[in-house]
Structure formats: structure tokens, C-alpha cells
Design a protein around this motif. Structure first.
Motif, short mmCIF file in Angstrom:
data_model
loop_
_atom_site.label_atom_id
_atom_site.label_comp_id
_atom_site.label_asym_id
_atom_site.label_seq_id
_atom_site.Cartn_x
_atom_site.Cartn_y
_atom_site.Cartn_z
N ASP A 57 0.73 -1.13 -0.10
CA ASP A 57 0.24 0.02 -0.01
C ASP A 57 0.83 1.13 0.01
O ASP A 57 0.61 2.19 -0.87
CB ASP A 57 -0.94 0.08 1.19
N THR A 72 3.77 5.94 -2.13
CA THR A 72 2.34 5.19 -2.27
C THR A 72 2.03 4.44 -3.80
O THR A 72 3.22 4.64 -4.60
CB THR A 72 0.84 5.97 -2.19
N GLU A 73 1.35 3.65 -3.84
CA GLU A 73 1.00 2.79 -5.13
C GLU A 73 0.65 3.68 -6.30
O GLU A 73 1.32 3.56 -7.20
CB GLU A 73 -0.25 1.94 -4.89
N ARG A 121 -5.83 7.41 -0.09
CA ARG A 121 -6.07 5.80 0.16
C ARG A 121 -5.37 5.31 1.40
O ARG A 121 -5.64 4.37 1.98
CB ARG A 121 -5.82 5.07 -1.08
N ASN A 122 -4.33 6.15 1.87
CA ASN A 122 -3.32 5.87 3.15
C ASN A 122 -3.27 7.33 3.62
O ASN A 122 -2.92 8.10 2.96
CB ASN A 122 -2.21 5.36 2.52
N ARG A 137 -5.69 2.69 6.30
CA ARG A 137 -6.01 2.35 4.99
C ARG A 137 -7.25 2.60 4.68
O ARG A 137 -8.14 2.08 5.41
CB ARG A 137 -5.18 0.93 4.41
#
Length: 170
Positions: A57, A72-73, A121-122, A137
Motif C-alpha cells: 500500500d 504510495t501505489e 487511500r492511506n 488504509r
């Protein structure tokens, strides 16, 4: 009717309790307490390995115990993937500096609002001294909501945005 017992439906009771929990529950309860972390200057290949080892993640970048960035991704997809990037370059070149954080005692509903408005998202959680407490998350929040509101989730139409050209049935 004196002495009559007022009974709530199961769905109503579950919903009321779950909504209260959602408003009162602290973000630290849902956070991953040992997120992937690396120091500034860490080679990108090592940061990516740490990210993979912790679920893929995000990895938090620290400088002397203080959070300075997050990889992050999304960062990997937009800044690294498909580009001629050497793995020995510092993660600092690719991270998002000074990421949005939340206090670990923020409520889950506050976290949801922050994630929604910031498109995160995080979100790293910190304490009063600025130390990293965990990583919250979006996936963990979604799982919590699905467990807290099972009736509502199970009764959703399969595709709420879809409209049929012709009515179904005979």
C-alpha cells in the motif's frame, strides 16, 4: 399499555449502534500499527521491497523519527512505472513530501471525510509529539463499514448506476 416492552428491529438496533461506533471509534483502532518505514536517502529498490513486504500500500519515509514523506501505489504508478528509473536513486525523489496526516485519536468518521476530500487511500496517523502511530488504509475502513452495516451492504442493488433498457421479467 403499562409494562409493555418496546422492541426495536434487529436492523435498526444494529444500524444505530454501528453509526454510534463509527462516530466514536478512534482511527488508531483500525490503523496498521507497524507500517513500512524507511529513512530518507534509502535506495528506491529497498523502499519498494519494504512496501511489498507490508502489503504494497505505502511506505512512510522518516528523517530522525519524523515523518517527511510517503511513497504510495499511486506514486509508483505515476512517477516510476514505465520510466527509466535506477533502483539506487533515493526514495526522496519519488515520495510525496509532507503527506496529510491525522491525529491517532481522530474518529473514523473524521478519517473518512479526510480521505474522501483529499482523495487519499492511506493516511499516516501521528501522536501529539508527531511520532508515527500507524497507517490508516481506505481498505480497512471499507471492511469496517461492511462489517458494521451488513444489512445495508447486502441489500444494495448490484449496480446502482445501471439502468435497464427494457424491463426484466415476462
Amino acid at each position: 399499555m403499562e409494562g409493555a416492552v418496546k422492541i426495536k428491529s434487529l436492523g435498526h438496533t444494529t444500524t444505530a449502534e454501528s453509526r454510534f461506533q463509527l462516530r466514536a471509534e478512534k482511527a488508531r483502532v483500525m490503523a496498521r500499527t507497524q507500517p513500512a518505514t524507511v529513512a530518507t536517502g534509502t535506495p528506491l529498490r529497498d523502499a519498494l521491497a519494504a512496501m511489498r513486504a507490508h502489503g504494497g500500500d505505502a511506505v512512510l519515509i522518516q528523517d530522525g523519527g519524523r515523518l517527511v514523506g510517503i511513497l504510495t501505489e499511486r506514486d509508483v504508478l505515476t512517477r516510476i512505472l514505465g520510466a527509466p528509473v535506477e533502483g539506487d536513486r533515493a526514495v526522496d525523489e519519488f515520495m510525496s513530501a509532507d503527506p496529510h496526516t491525522m491525529h491517532a485519536d481522530a474518529t473514523l468518521i473524521e478519517a473518512m471525510h479526510a480521505m474522501e476530500s483529499g482523495h487519499y487511500r492511506n493516511v499516516p496517523l501521528i501522536d501529539d509529539s508527531g511520532a508515527i502511530v500507524g497507517l490508516l488504509r481506505q481498505q480497512d475502513l471499507l471492511e469496517y463499514v461492511a462489517e458494521a452495516f451488513p444489512q445495508e451492504i447486502l441489500n444494495l442493488p448490484p449496480r446502482p448506476h445501471q439502468t435497464m433498457e427494457e424491463p426484466e421479467g415476462a
